[in-house]
Design a protein around this motif. Structure first.
Motif, PDB file in Angstrom:
ATOM      1  N   ALA A 224       0.810  -1.211   0.000  1.00 39.21           N
ATOM      2  CA  ALA A 224       0.000   0.000   0.000  1.00 39.21           C
ATOM      3  C   ALA A 224       0.850   1.271   0.000  1.00 39.21           C
ATOM      4  N   PRO A 225       1.940   1.357   0.791  1.00 36.87           N
ATOM      5  CA  PRO A 225       2.745   2.579   0.748  1.00 36.87           C
ATOM      6  C   PRO A 225       3.278   2.899  -0.648  1.00 36.87           C
ATOM      7  N   GLU A 226       3.580   1.887  -1.449  1.00 37.65           N
ATOM      8  CA  GLU A 226       4.049   2.141  -2.813  1.00 37.65           C
ATOM      9  C   GLU A 226       2.953   2.816  -3.629  1.00 37.65           C
ATOM     10  N   THR A 227       1.715   2.353  -3.454  1.00 32.86           N
ATOM     11  CA  THR A 227       0.592   2.990  -4.146  1.00 32.86           C
ATOM     12  C   THR A 227       0.408   4.413  -3.646  1.00 32.86           C
ATOM     13  N   HIS A 228       0.463   4.608  -2.337  1.00 34.57           N
ATOM     14  CA  HIS A 228       0.300   5.948  -1.768  1.00 34.57           C
ATOM     15  C   HIS A 228       1.373   6.897  -2.308  1.00 34.57           C
ATOM     16  N   LEU A 229       2.615   6.411  -2.420  1.00 31.71           N
ATOM     17  CA  LEU A 229       3.705   7.238  -2.932  1.00 31.71           C
ATOM     18  C   LEU A 229       3.465   7.590  -4.396  1.00 31.71           C
ATOM     19  N   ARG A 230       3.075   6.614  -5.184  1.00 34.41           N
ATOM     20  CA  ARG A 230       2.808   6.873  -6.609  1.00 34.41           C
ATOM     21  C   ARG A 230       1.727   7.932  -6.777  1.00 34.41           C
ATOM     22  N   LEU A 231       0.640   7.807  -6.048  1.00 33.51           N
ATOM     23  CA  LEU A 231      -0.461   8.762  -6.159  1.00 33.51           C
ATOM     24  C   LEU A 231      -0.039  10.154  -5.697  1.00 33.51           C
ATOM     25  N   ALA A 232       0.766  10.223  -4.637  1.00 33.18           N
ATOM     26  CA  ALA A 232       1.221  11.515  -4.128  1.00 33.18           C
ATOM     27  C   ALA A 232       2.105  12.222  -5.157  1.00 33.18           C
ATOM     28  N   ILE A 233       2.958  11.461  -5.833  1.00 37.26           N
ATOM     29  CA  ILE A 233       3.838  12.041  -6.844  1.00 37.26           C
ATOM     30  C   ILE A 233       3.027  12.604  -8.004  1.00 37.26           C
ATOM     31  N   VAL A 234       2.059  11.850  -8.470  1.00 37.86           N
ATOM     32  CA  VAL A 234       1.224  12.307  -9.586  1.00 37.86           C
ATOM     33  C   VAL A 234       0.380  13.504  -9.173  1.00 37.86           C
ATOM     34  N   ASP A 235      -0.174  13.470  -7.961  1.00 39.89           N
ATOM     35  CA  ASP A 235      -0.977  14.595  -7.467  1.00 39.89           C
ATOM     36  C   ASP A 235      -0.149  15.872  -7.382  1.00 39.89           C
ATOM     37  N   ALA A 236       1.175  15.715  -7.184  1.00 41.49           N
ATOM     38  CA  ALA A 236       2.056  16.882  -7.079  1.00 41.49           C
ATOM     39  C   ALA A 236       2.485  17.403  -8.455  1.00 41.49           C
ATOM     40  N   GLY A 237       1.972  16.806  -9.517  1.00 40.98           N
ATOM     41  CA  GLY A 237       2.246  17.292 -10.859  1.00 40.98           C
ATOM     42  C   GLY A 237       3.486  16.732 -11.515  1.00 40.98           C
ATOM     43  N   MET A 238       4.038  15.676 -10.948  1.00 44.59           N
ATOM     44  CA  MET A 238       5.223  15.052 -11.533  1.00 44.59           C
ATOM     45  C   MET A 238       4.826  13.837 -12.355  1.00 44.59           C
ATOM     46  N   PRO A 239       5.701  13.384 -13.244  1.00 48.91           N
ATOM     47  CA  PRO A 239       5.363  12.209 -14.059  1.00 48.91           C
ATOM     48  C   PRO A 239       5.180  10.966 -13.195  1.00 48.91           C
ATOM     49  N   GLU A 240       4.328  10.071 -13.658  1.00 51.47           N
ATOM     50  CA  GLU A 240       4.065   8.849 -12.896  1.00 51.47           C
ATOM     51  C   GLU A 240       5.240   7.886 -13.010  1.00 51.47           C
ATOM     52  N   PRO A 241       5.763   7.419 -11.886  1.00 57.27           N
ATOM     53  CA  PRO A 241       6.865   6.457 -11.957  1.00 57.27           C
ATOM     54  C   PRO A 241       6.380   5.091 -12.403  1.00 57.27           C
ATOM     55  N   GLU A 242       7.279   4.318 -13.006  1.00 53.20           N
ATOM     56  CA  GLU A 242       6.977   2.934 -13.353  1.00 53.20           C
ATOM     57  C   GLU A 242       7.096   2.070 -12.104  1.00 53.20           C
ATOM     58  N   LEU A 243       6.427   0.928 -12.123  1.00 50.09           N
ATOM     59  CA  LEU A 243       6.420   0.034 -10.973  1.00 50.09           C
ATOM     60  C   LEU A 243       7.213  -1.234 -11.259  1.00 50.09           C
ATOM     61  N   ASP A 244       7.823  -1.775 -10.208  1.00 53.26           N
ATOM     62  CA  ASP A 244       8.481  -3.081 -10.287  1.00 53.26           C
ATOM     63  C   ASP A 244       9.506  -3.106 -11.423  1.00 53.26           C
ATOM     64  N   VAL A 245      10.489  -2.231 -11.323  1.00 50.02           N
ATOM     65  CA  VAL A 245      11.451  -2.018 -12.409  1.00 50.02           C
ATOM     66  C   VAL A 245      12.761  -2.751 -12.130  1.00 50.02           C
ATOM     67  N   ASP A 246      13.179  -3.589 -13.059  1.00 49.53           N
ATOM     68  CA  ASP A 246      14.474  -4.261 -12.968  1.00 49.53           C
ATOM     69  C   ASP A 246      15.568  -3.329 -13.494  1.00 49.53           C
ATOM     70  N   VAL A 247      16.704  -3.315 -12.785  1.00 51.27           N
ATOM     71  CA  VAL A 247      17.831  -2.464 -13.178  1.00 51.27           C
ATOM     72  C   VAL A 247      19.022  -3.359 -13.542  1.00 51.27           C
TER      73      VAL A 247
END
Length: 330
Positions: A224-247
């Protein structure tokens, strides 16, 4: 000297009904003895679950979940075939996220029936009635329970938007082993299309709230915190981050998997739950991963519960500054 209670019939399990015990030869007075727990009307439990002994050293939410799960097993021995666990209880059984601390009647289990049957009543039980076309049921760990899509549809309208989305994200998540280097554990509980169909069902309580959440659901959030963080970032006008990203490094060597990331800008957002801080092996693995990321010019923003929920403005400023350093022009 107080006499020890008379032994119970040997074929009784840890949890049993009063009627079964009497039919096996136990006396009514023996079933009133203080060594037996009486969680629900007509139910008895022998012994005390270990979770009670560990309550002071474990997270309260984890303890609550385990106790709630034990209560479901206790109630199950008197549960009717047409009854099923719903609400918070169903979410516990499917291991779905619950906003602990904002749960009403936290000591009650939730049990429902399909109309026109009457819901159960009793101490420690919250009963409800659901129209048959609004939900489906399944069996999980031997217990009759709402299916995951129905859990979201029934429980979602009782949650605020971020928690409603987090619940939906958990239901539609496709389990994946980081780097695709192993076999994932678990399966997707329901598809986004299934949630869309169930949300749009006419006559559904909270239909508008569910439809509001649909376009915000994403596959890939582990908590849930990952979802909350994603929504907060988008609400702040920044691009939406990708999820579960392999580096990977330039040679194709797998370095790690990040919960949220901007691959274009080489920025990883790492949510560090309590287990990251308290488990030495996880802590060391995190440090190693961050060093590997640094060598391939990835920037890591470490997100704690305190930052996300108590210093969110500071956290969002960190994300915005990192994006700007990496070339984002918002």
């Amino acid at each position: 000297m107080v006499n020890a209670p008379k032994p119970l019939p040997i074929n009784l399990g840890e949890v049993f009904t009063r009627n079964l015990a009497i039919s096996e030869g136990a006396s009514a007075s023996r079933l009133r003895a203080k060594d037996l727990k009486k969680p629900f009307h007509g139910v008895r439990r022998q012994g005390h679950p270990a979770v009670q002994d560990e309550a002071e050293i474990r997270h309260p939410a984890e303890v609550w979940r385990e106790r709630h799960r034990l209560a479901m097993d206790e109630y199950a021995v008197v549960m009717k075939n047409h009854q099923f666990f719903s609400g918070w209880s169903a979410a516990v059984l499917w291991k779905l996220p619950i906003p602990f601390g904002r749960v009403r009647d936290m000591n009650h289990i939730e049990v429902s029936v399909f109309a026109p049957r009457r819901p159960p009543r009793g101490v420690g039980v919250s009963g409800s009635q659901i129209r048959p076309f609004l939900a489906g049921t399944n069996y999980k760990e031997g217990l009759h329970v709402l299916d995951p899509a129905s859990v979201w549809a029934v429980l979602g309208p009782r949650l605020d938007l971020p928690d409603r989305v987090a619940l939906g994200d958990s239901v539609i998540r496709t389990p994946r082993f980081p780097g695709n280097l192993g076999t994932p554990s678990g399966v997707q509980l329901a598809t986004p299309e299934a949630l869309g169909r169930i949300a749009h069902t006419k006559g559904r309580p909270g239909r508008r709230l569910l439809i509001e959440a649909l376009p915000l659901l994403r596959d890939g959030a582990v908590s849930a915190p990952e979802t909350h963080l994603r929504l907060a970032i988008v609400d702040a006008g920044m691009p939406e981050p990708e999820l579960d990203v392999d580096v990977y490094d330039c040679m194709g060597r797998f370095l790690g998997c990040s919960e949220l990331a901007y691959p274009e800008f080489k920025i990883a957002l790492e949510y560090e739950g309590d287990h990251h801080r308290t488990k030495t092996r996880q802590w060391n693995r995190d440090l190693e991963k961050y060093e590997d990321y640094k060598r391939v010019d990835w920037e890591v923003i470490r997100v704690t519960k305190w930052l996300l929920y108590s210093r969110r403005k500071k956290l969002l400023t960190q994300v915005r500054d990192a994006l700007a350093r990496r070339g984002w022009r918002g």
